[in-house]
Design a protein around this motif. Structure first.
Motif, PDB file in Angstrom:
ATOM      1  N   THR A  65       0.967  -1.137  -0.153  1.00 41.81           N
ATOM      2  CA  THR A  65       0.036  -0.037   0.034  1.00 41.81           C
ATOM      3  C   THR A  65       0.880   1.235  -0.047  1.00 41.81           C
ATOM      4  OG1 THR A  65      -1.592  -1.414   1.274  1.00 41.81           O
ATOM      5  CG2 THR A  65      -1.794   1.239   1.434  1.00 41.81           C
ATOM      6  N   ILE A  66       0.615   2.214  -0.749  1.00 37.10           N
ATOM      7  CA  ILE A  66       1.268   3.382  -0.988  1.00 37.10           C
ATOM      8  C   ILE A  66       0.711   4.646  -0.206  1.00 37.10           C
ATOM      9  CG2 ILE A  66       0.403   4.080  -3.335  1.00 37.10           C
ATOM     10  CD1 ILE A  66       3.409   5.100  -3.877  1.00 37.10           C
ATOM     11  N   VAL A  67       1.273   5.534   0.450  1.00 40.49           N
ATOM     12  CA  VAL A  67       0.771   6.564   0.953  1.00 40.49           C
ATOM     13  C   VAL A  67       1.943   7.949   0.495  1.00 40.49           C
ATOM     14  CG1 VAL A  67       0.408   7.978   3.115  1.00 40.49           C
ATOM     15  CG2 VAL A  67      -0.003   5.432   3.142  1.00 40.49           C
ATOM     16  N   TYR A  73       6.274  17.862   3.930  1.00 39.97           N
ATOM     17  CA  TYR A  73       6.743  16.620   3.615  1.00 39.97           C
ATOM     18  C   TYR A  73       6.003  16.479   2.034  1.00 39.97           C
ATOM     19  CZ  TYR A  73       8.676  16.570   7.857  1.00 39.97           C
ATOM     20  OH  TYR A  73       9.483  16.945   9.148  1.00 39.97           O
ATOM     21  N   LYS A  74       5.919  17.215   1.365  1.00 37.81           N
ATOM     22  CA  LYS A  74       5.258  17.093   0.061  1.00 37.81           C
ATOM     23  C   LYS A  74       5.642  15.754  -0.876  1.00 37.81           C
ATOM     24  CE  LYS A  74       4.409  19.781  -4.308  1.00 37.81           C
ATOM     25  NZ  LYS A  74       4.867  20.597  -4.965  1.00 37.81           N
ATOM     26  N   ASN A  75       6.915  15.396  -0.991  1.00 35.43           N
ATOM     27  CA  ASN A  75       7.410  14.343  -1.693  1.00 35.43           C
ATOM     28  C   ASN A  75       7.735  13.052  -0.993  1.00 35.43           C
ATOM     29  OD1 ASN A  75       6.855  15.842  -4.159  1.00 35.43           O
ATOM     30  ND2 ASN A  75       8.852  16.480  -4.141  1.00 35.43           N
ATOM     31  N   SER A  94      12.031  15.092  -5.813  1.00 35.80           N
ATOM     32  CA  SER A  94      11.187  14.741  -7.070  1.00 35.80           C
ATOM     33  C   SER A  94      10.259  13.442  -6.609  1.00 35.80           C
ATOM     34  CB  SER A  94      12.234  13.964  -8.247  1.00 35.80           C
ATOM     35  OG  SER A  94      11.417  13.346  -9.092  1.00 35.80           O
ATOM     36  N   ILE A  95       9.120  13.564  -6.964  1.00 35.81           N
ATOM     37  CA  ILE A  95       8.110  12.707  -6.612  1.00 35.81           C
ATOM     38  C   ILE A  95       8.312  11.455  -7.244  1.00 35.81           C
ATOM     39  CG2 ILE A  95       6.243  13.297  -8.246  1.00 35.81           C
ATOM     40  CD1 ILE A  95       5.831  11.976  -4.587  1.00 35.81           C
ATOM     41  N   THR A  96       8.723  11.593  -8.775  1.00 36.40           N
ATOM     42  CA  THR A  96       8.932  10.387  -9.383  1.00 36.40           C
ATOM     43  C   THR A  96      10.106   9.518  -9.040  1.00 36.40           C
ATOM     44  OG1 THR A  96      10.217  11.657 -11.023  1.00 36.40           O
ATOM     45  CG2 THR A  96       7.983  11.213 -11.335  1.00 36.40           C
ATOM     46  N   THR A  97      11.215  10.166  -8.647  1.00 38.16           N
ATOM     47  CA  THR A  97      12.356   9.618  -8.093  1.00 38.16           C
ATOM     48  C   THR A  97      11.865   9.025  -6.534  1.00 38.16           C
ATOM     49  OG1 THR A  97      13.874  10.958  -9.290  1.00 38.16           O
ATOM     50  CG2 THR A  97      14.743   9.778  -7.429  1.00 38.16           C
TER      51      THR A  97
END
Length: 113
Positions: A65-67, A73-75, A94-97
């Motif tokens: 499960t991802i949160v 703590y935006k990313n 970076s959110i993708t990283t």
């Protein structure tokens, strides 16, 4: 470790694809479940949000499960196993990283930057 190397680890360890590395030119080819070659620029989850969501979907399929947190703590990306055991917690600019690094960590793969 650079972003392309992280992408290669994600392809292999998270997505379950076979990989082939060419050290002399720095290209990593990934073979999908159907043995199709993924051209190196085609799968780039450290930079492409659509590819990062493929990682999220794969992790969900594999018991996690991802949160995502917002605000200060935006990313921050946190993966929990289905028994609510903390598997990984990663913050990155970076959110993708962050998704990629958290997925790898949840699977026991430590990445040094």
């Amino acid at each position: 470790m650079n972003y392309r190397e992280i992408d290669g680890l994600v392809a292999e360890k998270v997505m379950g694809w076979g990989t082939q590395k060419f050290k002399n030119i720095g290209i990593i080819q990934a073979y999908t479940e159907d043995d199709e070659i993924s051209i190196p620029d085609d799968f780039c989850p450290t930079e492409n949000i659509e590819d990062a969501w493929k990682v999220v979907d794969k992790m969900k399929d594999d018991r996690f499960t991802i949160v995502f947190t917002n605000g200060k703590y935006k990313n921050l990306v946190i993966f929990w196993e289905n028994d609510l055991t903390l598997a990984a917690s990663i913050y990155h600019e970076s959110i993708t990283t962050a998704i990629c690094l958290a997925a790898l960590k949840a699977l026991g793969v430590e990445v040094s930057k």
